[in-house]
Design an enzyme around this catalytic site. Structure first.
Site, PDB file in Angstrom:
ATOM      1  N   ASN A   1       0.777  -1.238  -0.068  1.00 33.69           N
ATOM      2  CA  ASN A   1      -0.033   0.093   0.130  1.00 33.69           C
ATOM      3  C   ASN A   1       0.803   1.577  -0.011  1.00 33.69           C
ATOM      4  O   ASN A   1       1.427   1.479   1.193  1.00 33.69           O
ATOM      5  CB  ASN A   1      -0.994  -0.064   1.092  1.00 33.69           C
ATOM      6  CG  ASN A   1      -1.747   1.196   1.290  1.00 33.69           C
ATOM      7  OD1 ASN A   1      -1.925   2.038   0.484  1.00 33.69           O
ATOM      8  ND2 ASN A   1      -2.154   1.390   2.457  1.00 33.69           N
ATOM      9  N   TRP A   2       0.920   1.968  -1.240  1.00 32.17           N
ATOM     10  CA  TRP A   2       2.021   2.995  -1.310  1.00 32.17           C
ATOM     11  C   TRP A   2       1.394   4.359  -0.664  1.00 32.17           C
ATOM     12  O   TRP A   2       2.073   5.391  -0.432  1.00 32.17           O
ATOM     13  CB  TRP A   2       2.265   3.270  -2.594  1.00 32.17           C
ATOM     14  CG  TRP A   2       3.088   2.273  -3.421  1.00 32.17           C
ATOM     15  CD1 TRP A   2       3.615   0.980  -2.724  1.00 32.17           C
ATOM     16  CD2 TRP A   2       3.607   2.046  -4.711  1.00 32.17           C
ATOM     17  NE1 TRP A   2       4.129   0.475  -3.799  1.00 32.17           N
ATOM     18  CE2 TRP A   2       4.403   1.172  -4.955  1.00 32.17           C
ATOM     19  CE3 TRP A   2       3.353   2.935  -5.821  1.00 32.17           C
ATOM     20  CZ2 TRP A   2       4.967   0.796  -6.187  1.00 32.17           C
ATOM     21  CZ3 TRP A   2       3.756   2.421  -7.100  1.00 32.17           C
ATOM     22  CH2 TRP A   2       4.583   1.450  -7.248  1.00 32.17           C
ATOM     23  N   LYS A   3       0.099   4.202  -0.334  1.00 26.99           N
ATOM     24  CA  LYS A   3      -0.503   5.504   0.346  1.00 26.99           C
ATOM     25  C   LYS A   3      -0.265   6.644  -0.595  1.00 26.99           C
ATOM     26  O   LYS A   3      -0.344   6.618  -1.917  1.00 26.99           O
ATOM     27  CB  LYS A   3       0.062   5.711   1.663  1.00 26.99           C
ATOM     28  CG  LYS A   3       0.009   4.631   2.662  1.00 26.99           C
ATOM     29  CD  LYS A   3      -0.046   4.617   3.910  1.00 26.99           C
ATOM     30  CE  LYS A   3      -0.037   3.343   4.579  1.00 26.99           C
ATOM     31  NZ  LYS A   3       0.272   3.613   6.202  1.00 26.99           N
TER      32      LYS A   3
ATOM     33  N   HIS B   1      -9.352   1.396   5.387  1.00 29.14           N
ATOM     34  CA  HIS B   1      -7.882   1.635   6.213  1.00 29.14           C
ATOM     35  C   HIS B   1      -8.210   2.673   7.238  1.00 29.14           C
ATOM     36  O   HIS B   1      -8.972   3.401   6.917  1.00 29.14           O
ATOM     37  CB  HIS B   1      -6.982   2.181   4.954  1.00 29.14           C
ATOM     38  CG  HIS B   1      -5.667   1.952   5.592  1.00 29.14           C
ATOM     39  ND1 HIS B   1      -5.182   3.090   6.355  1.00 29.14           N
ATOM     40  CD2 HIS B   1      -4.529   1.334   5.335  1.00 29.14           C
ATOM     41  CE1 HIS B   1      -3.956   2.832   6.683  1.00 29.14           C
ATOM     42  NE2 HIS B   1      -3.576   1.568   5.878  1.00 29.14           N
TER      43      HIS B   1
ATOM     44  N   GLU C   1      -6.473   5.030   8.145  1.00 30.62           N
ATOM     45  CA  GLU C   1      -6.257   6.193   7.803  1.00 30.62           C
ATOM     46  C   GLU C   1      -7.664   6.979   7.197  1.00 30.62           C
ATOM     47  O   GLU C   1      -8.100   8.342   7.440  1.00 30.62           O
ATOM     48  CB  GLU C   1      -5.070   6.484   6.636  1.00 30.62           C
ATOM     49  CG  GLU C   1      -3.865   6.206   7.714  1.00 30.62           C
ATOM     50  CD  GLU C   1      -2.602   5.759   6.735  1.00 30.62           C
ATOM     51  OE1 GLU C   1      -2.575   5.624   5.552  1.00 30.62           O
ATOM     52  OE2 GLU C   1      -1.657   5.405   7.508  1.00 30.62           O
TER      53      GLU C   1
ATOM     54  N   GLU D   1      -4.894  -4.394  10.983  1.00 26.01           N
ATOM     55  CA  GLU D   1      -3.464  -3.338  11.253  1.00 26.01           C
ATOM     56  C   GLU D   1      -3.866  -2.700  12.511  1.00 26.01           C
ATOM     57  O   GLU D   1      -4.641  -1.566  12.644  1.00 26.01           O
ATOM     58  CB  GLU D   1      -3.579  -2.398  10.081  1.00 26.01           C
ATOM     59  CG  GLU D   1      -3.642  -3.052   8.751  1.00 26.01           C
ATOM     60  CD  GLU D   1      -3.135  -1.924   7.736  1.00 26.01           C
ATOM     61  OE1 GLU D   1      -1.878  -2.177   7.184  1.00 26.01           O
ATOM     62  OE2 GLU D   1      -3.846  -0.961   7.533  1.00 26.01           O
TER      63      GLU D   1
ATOM     64  N   GLY E   1       3.168   2.907  10.627  1.00 23.82           N
ATOM     65  CA  GLY E   1       4.387   3.934  10.098  1.00 23.82           C
ATOM     66  C   GLY E   1       5.271   4.278  11.660  1.00 23.82           C
ATOM     67  O   GLY E   1       5.852   5.294  11.768  1.00 23.82           O
TER      68      GLY E   1
ATOM     69  N   SER F   1       4.083  -1.751  10.255  1.00 22.48           N
ATOM     70  CA  SER F   1       5.535  -1.610  10.403  1.00 22.48           C
ATOM     71  C   SER F   1       6.023  -3.119  10.055  1.00 22.48           C
ATOM     72  O   SER F   1       7.160  -3.780  10.672  1.00 22.48           O
ATOM     73  CB  SER F   1       6.176  -1.261  11.883  1.00 22.48           C
ATOM     74  OG  SER F   1       5.686  -0.039  11.982  1.00 22.48           O
TER      75      SER F   1
ATOM     76  N   GLY G   1       3.126  -0.714   4.361  1.00 26.05           N
ATOM     77  CA  GLY G   1       3.005   0.468   3.846  1.00 26.05           C
ATOM     78  C   GLY G   1       4.383   1.089   3.366  1.00 26.05           C
ATOM     79  O   GLY G   1       4.908   0.556   2.272  1.00 26.05           O
ATOM     80  N   GLY G   2       5.018   1.542   4.277  1.00 23.20           N
ATOM     81  CA  GLY G   2       6.402   2.260   4.338  1.00 23.20           C
ATOM     82  C   GLY G   2       7.389   1.264   3.382  1.00 23.20           C
ATOM     83  O   GLY G   2       8.408   1.774   2.396  1.00 23.20           O
TER      84      GLY G   2
HETATM   85  P1  13P Z   1       3.471   0.621   7.673  1.00 22.31           P
HETATM   86  O1  13P Z   1       3.981  -0.442   6.965  1.00 22.31           O
HETATM   87  O2  13P Z   1       4.180   1.975   6.963  1.00 22.31           O
HETATM   88  O3  13P Z   1       3.495   0.688   9.149  1.00 22.31           O
HETATM   89  O4  13P Z   1       1.947   0.781   7.158  1.00 22.31           O
HETATM   90  C1  13P Z   1       1.102  -0.059   7.360  1.00 22.31           C
HETATM   91  C2  13P Z   1      -0.362   0.208   6.653  1.00 22.31           C
HETATM   92  O5  13P Z   1      -0.849   0.932   6.922  1.00 22.31           O
HETATM   93  C3  13P Z   1      -0.463  -0.522   5.188  1.00 22.31           C
HETATM   94  O6  13P Z   1      -1.826  -0.246   5.049  1.00 22.31           O
END
Ligand code: 13P
Length: 255
Positions: A9-11, A99, A101, A171, A177, A217, A238-239
């Site tokens: 997930n590149w956000k 999600h 967010e 999650e 993050g 993470s 994510g990251g």
């Molecule tokens: P991180 O891997 O950056 O913690 O993000 C997780 C996430 O929200 C994936 O959707």
């Protein structure tokens, strides 16, 4: 047997040029052989999807195209939203729904998430239904009530067969993050509770089939331990998915 699914997930990261470069680099590192054991989906921003689709199609890469969000209606006066029909037309296979967010920053409710899950499946795509607790909820012992409440609401009205075919992502919000992943035992405990909840809602077969990802993470250094857990069938990353080398490590170890 549930095939693991590793999703990047590149956000709101990588423009379409960077997206093309990242996918091309990933293609050198994670080939057809690795994809026999693990499904990999890539969820770029909307403006990159067409570019990523072109790379995947022209180079016949085995990655699944994903989206991060969509509206539940097919068309209409919804400024800024994207229709599931458009995503389907681009060959998108997986769409993230609910999600944290989107729930916390953009006010998505359980009811909206439920409509999205129905619409995504109604358009032949697979939802990745997200759930997770805040640190305060965890410390108050409310993790399962929050997570299972989100799952129950998100799955309302779905048939057993539809539930068995989708993906759930656990999650914990405090792990997103932050560099602070849940321990594999803690993640397993919640994922097992989710599977029991699915069995109660949709029966044993759906519970045996539904894929449950852990997210928060995830890195090359912790994926092996997480994926070894009996109720963790993949990761929503994510990251670490922004960097082709690191994401390739996760894809190779995530089986
Ligand atoms: P991180 O891997 O950056 O913690 O993000 C997780 C996430 O929200 C994936 O959707």
């Amino acid at each position: 047997m549930r095939k693991p699914l590793i999703s990047g997930n590149w956000k709101m990261n990588h423009n379409h040029f960077e997206a093309i470069q990242t996918v091309q680099k990933l293609a050198y590192l994670v080939g057809k052989h690795e994809l026999e054991a693990t499904d990999v989906s890539i969820h770029p921003p909307f403006t990159d999807i067409r570019s990523v689709q072109t790379v995947i199609d022209s180079d016949k890469l085995g990655y699944a195209l994903g989206a991060q969000h969509c509206h539940w209606d097919e068309k209409g006066a919804f400024t800024g939203e994207v229709s599931p029909v458009f995503l389907q037309k681009l060959g998108v296979q997986y769409v993230i729904a609910g999600h944290s967010e989107r729930r916390e920053i953009f006010g998505e409710t359980d009811e909206m998430v439920n409509k999205k899950v129905a619409s995504i499946q109604g358009h032949g795509m697979t939802p990745i239904l997200c759930c997770g607790e805040t640190l305060e909820e965890r410390e108050a012992g409310a993790t399962e009530s929050k997570v299972l409440g989100q799952i129950t609401a998100g799955l309302a009205g779905r048939t057993s067969q539809q539930i068995g075919a989708l993906v759930i992502a656990y999650e914990p919000i405090w792990a997103i993050g932050t560099g602070r992943s849940a321990t594999s035992d803690d993640a397993q405990q919640v994922c097992a509770a989710i599977r029991v909840c699915v069995a109660e809602i949709a029966g044993a077969e759906a519970a045996a089939n539904v894929r449950i990802q852990y997210g928060g993470s995830v890195k090359g250094s912790n994926i092996a331990e997480l994926i070894a857990m009996p109720d963790i069938d993949g990761a929503l990353v994510g990251g670490a998915s922004l960097d082709a080398d690191e994401f390739a490590r996760i894809c190779k170890l995530g089986r």
